[in-house]
Write a protein that holds these residues in place. Structure first.
Motif, PDB file in Angstrom:
ATOM      1  N   TYR A  68     191.267  82.165  12.908  1.00  0.00           N
ATOM      2  CA  TYR A  68     189.899  81.572  13.606  1.00  0.00           C
ATOM      3  C   TYR A  68     188.313  81.573  13.049  1.00  0.00           C
ATOM      4  N   TYR A  69     188.858  83.569  12.763  1.00  0.00           N
ATOM      5  CA  TYR A  69     187.490  83.800  12.566  1.00  0.00           C
ATOM      6  C   TYR A  69     186.792  83.385  11.065  1.00  0.00           C
ATOM      7  N   ARG A  70     187.843  83.142  10.041  1.00  0.00           N
ATOM      8  CA  ARG A  70     187.970  82.645   8.695  1.00  0.00           C
ATOM      9  C   ARG A  70     187.131  81.750   8.753  1.00  0.00           C
ATOM     10  N   GLU A  71     187.745  80.177   9.362  1.00  0.00           N
ATOM     11  CA  GLU A  71     187.145  78.830   9.643  1.00  0.00           C
ATOM     12  C   GLU A  71     185.633  78.730  10.479  1.00  0.00           C
ATOM     13  N   VAL A  72     185.115  79.762  12.009  1.00  0.00           N
ATOM     14  CA  VAL A  72     184.127  79.782  11.413  1.00  0.00           C
ATOM     15  C   VAL A  72     183.406  80.251  10.903  1.00  0.00           C
ATOM     16  N   VAL A  73     183.324  81.172   9.981  1.00  0.00           N
ATOM     17  CA  VAL A  73     183.172  81.779   8.672  1.00  0.00           C
ATOM     18  C   VAL A  73     182.817  80.348   7.634  1.00  0.00           C
ATOM     19  N   ARG A  74     183.409  80.036   7.478  1.00  0.00           N
ATOM     20  CA  ARG A  74     183.245  79.360   6.300  1.00  0.00           C
ATOM     21  C   ARG A  74     182.458  77.717   6.808  1.00  0.00           C
ATOM     22  N   ARG A  75     183.004  77.326   7.893  1.00  0.00           N
ATOM     23  CA  ARG A  75     181.965  76.098   8.339  1.00  0.00           C
ATOM     24  C   ARG A  75     180.378  76.444   8.652  1.00  0.00           C
ATOM     25  N   ILE A  76     180.301  77.846   8.909  1.00  0.00           N
ATOM     26  CA  ILE A  76     178.853  78.073   8.971  1.00  0.00           C
ATOM     27  C   ILE A  76     178.586  78.215   7.881  1.00  0.00           C
ATOM     28  N   ARG A  77     179.149  78.538   6.403  1.00  0.00           N
ATOM     29  CA  ARG A  77     178.562  78.971   5.055  1.00  0.00           C
ATOM     30  C   ARG A  77     178.618  77.649   4.705  1.00  0.00           C
ATOM     31  N   ASP A  78     179.570  76.901   5.109  1.00  0.00           N
ATOM     32  CA  ASP A  78     179.180  75.079   3.816  1.00  0.00           C
ATOM     33  C   ASP A  78     178.583  74.702   4.838  1.00  0.00           C
ATOM     34  N   ALA A  79     177.738  75.014   5.850  1.00  0.00           N
ATOM     35  CA  ALA A  79     176.476  73.655   6.222  1.00  0.00           C
ATOM     36  C   ALA A  79     175.525  73.555   5.681  1.00  0.00           C
ATOM     37  N   ASP A  80     174.682  72.519   6.122  1.00  0.00           N
ATOM     38  CA  ASP A  80     173.319  72.145   5.851  1.00  0.00           C
ATOM     39  C   ASP A  80     172.290  73.227   5.980  1.00  0.00           C
ATOM     40  N   VAL A  81     172.591  73.844   6.647  1.00  0.00           N
ATOM     41  CA  VAL A  81     171.307  75.308   7.503  1.00  0.00           C
ATOM     42  C   VAL A  81     171.615  76.499   6.794  1.00  0.00           C
ATOM     43  N   ASP A  82     170.953  77.088   6.559  1.00  0.00           N
ATOM     44  CA  ASP A  82     171.396  78.335   6.629  1.00  0.00           C
ATOM     45  C   ASP A  82     171.393  79.091   7.048  1.00  0.00           C
ATOM     46  N   ALA A  83     171.871  80.173   7.371  1.00  0.00           N
ATOM     47  CA  ALA A  83     171.900  81.562   8.593  1.00  0.00           C
ATOM     48  C   ALA A  83     172.357  82.204   8.279  1.00  0.00           C
ATOM     49  N   VAL A  84     172.588  83.927   8.985  1.00  0.00           N
ATOM     50  CA  VAL A  84     171.935  84.924   8.809  1.00  0.00           C
ATOM     51  C   VAL A  84     173.584  85.503   9.779  1.00  0.00           C
ATOM     52  N   VAL A  85     175.653  85.391   8.880  1.00  0.00           N
ATOM     53  CA  VAL A  85     176.445  85.275   9.972  1.00  0.00           C
ATOM     54  C   VAL A  85     176.471  86.883   9.928  1.00  0.00           C
ATOM     55  N   ASN A  86     177.133  86.938  11.563  1.00  0.00           N
ATOM     56  CA  ASN A  86     176.961  88.579  12.182  1.00  0.00           C
ATOM     57  C   ASN A  86     178.394  87.793  13.563  1.00  0.00           C
ATOM     58  N   LEU A  87     179.192  89.082  13.109  1.00  0.00           N
ATOM     59  CA  LEU A  87     180.612  89.512  13.588  1.00  0.00           C
ATOM     60  C   LEU A  87     180.301  90.317  14.721  1.00  0.00           C
ATOM     61  N   THR A  88     181.513  89.529  15.737  1.00  0.00           N
ATOM     62  CA  THR A  88     181.717  90.737  16.292  1.00  0.00           C
ATOM     63  C   THR A  88     182.802  91.826  16.145  1.00  0.00           C
TER      64      THR A  88
END
Length: 303
Positions: A68-88
């Protein structure tokens, strides 16, 4: 830390959390796709940092599956907007005792105690810019539930997160958690200057009255960076409080479900409201690249 208004502010969005909110609002994302899409929407609204838990896609119950985490991070990083990823890294520290007259054996349905390596596996694999570290053990309001983080567990997790090139975010639910974090920094387990999240109003941690909040801020070392949040109807007042005290705000559906009385919110709407508050105070909202420079974060390629 002296109280001085922060003029360059970053907003964190806590996208879904691990509380039992999945059936209280249709906007609480469940699947990895929904969580990522909500995080991306928050980023487009002005959140520089997106803080993510994962949930079971069918039930919405909190989960900690690596896939689940891998999919979430992959989708955020592949998006057309930048974001700092912070995982619990808070999952896997759940202890639920039996009734008060017989606390053992532990409640098997609620208890989820994992080793340090298992608790940070998703962080070591996904390599987000930030990984949280709940710096203490605490009773929660939920009957016999205890958030369990022993000193040896925190030392092991903190060391692994740091050595992976990920910035730990110290989650401080009370002043003793800051005391412990400073000891971890003194011992070289956490790098200083550190990043802190002041978690206010979470039963039974630090109450969210301003006196307690200012005492918490006063225990943050001068060269550390802090954010802060409160729950429910006090979420937005704490956007202003955090900025005025020299910090940064966190909002999101992990902490509050409502935009106004009786009106359910989306993460995007909560971020938009927070951005408006920050800018109305005369501060600038900075983006993810500025946050990376400020905190010394490392952006990585997609999985």
């Amino acid at each position: 830390m002296p109280l001085e208004m922060n003029r360059e502010v970053f907003v964190t969005c806590a996208v879904t959390g691990s509380g039992s909110t999945q059936d209280r609002s249709p906007h609480v994302p469940r699947s990895p796709k929904e969580i990522a899409e909500s995080a991306i929407g928050a980023a487009k609204a002005g959140a520089a940092v997106v803080h993510c838990h994962v949930r079971d896609p069918e039930t919405g119950a909190p989960a900690r599956k690596l896939e689940y985490y891998r999919e979430v991070v992959r989708r955020i990083r592949d998006a057309d907007v930048d974001a700092v990823v912070n995982l619990t890294a808070g999952m896997g520290g759940d202890l639920v005792a039996g009734p008060s007259n017989r606390p053992l054996p532990l409640d098997e349905k609620g208890t989820d105690l994992a080793g340090a390596e298992e608790r940070v596996e998703h962080i070591l694999t996904c390599r987000p810019e930030i990984g949280t570290l709940d710096c203490g053990t605490m009773n929660f309001a939920e009957a016999d539930y205890v958030m369990l983080n022993t000193t040896s567990m925190l030392a092991a997790m903190g060391r692994m997160i740091t050595e992976a090139g990920v910035k730990p975010e110290i989650e401080a639910f009370d002043s003793g958690h800051l005391w412990h974090a400073k000891r971890l920094a003194d011992e070289g387990i956490l790098e200083s200057p550190a990043l802190v999240q002041l978690c206010m109003g979470v039963p039974w941690g630090a109450p969210d009255d301003l006196g307690t909040f200012l005492a918490m801020v006063g225990n943050v070392p001068d060269d550390w960076t802090f954010s802060a949040f409160s729950l429910g109807r006090n979420e937005m007042p704490y956007v202003a409080a955090a900025v005025l005290a020299g910090g940064n705000p966190r909002v999101g559906l992990e902490d509050n479900l409502y935009l106004s009385r009786g009106v359910l919110a989306t993460n995007e709407q909560l971020v938009e409201k927070a951005v408006n508050i920050v800018e109305s105070l005369g501060a600038a909202v900075i983006g993810p690249e500025d946050v990376r420079r400020k905190l010394g974060l490392i952006k990585r390629d997609s999985l």
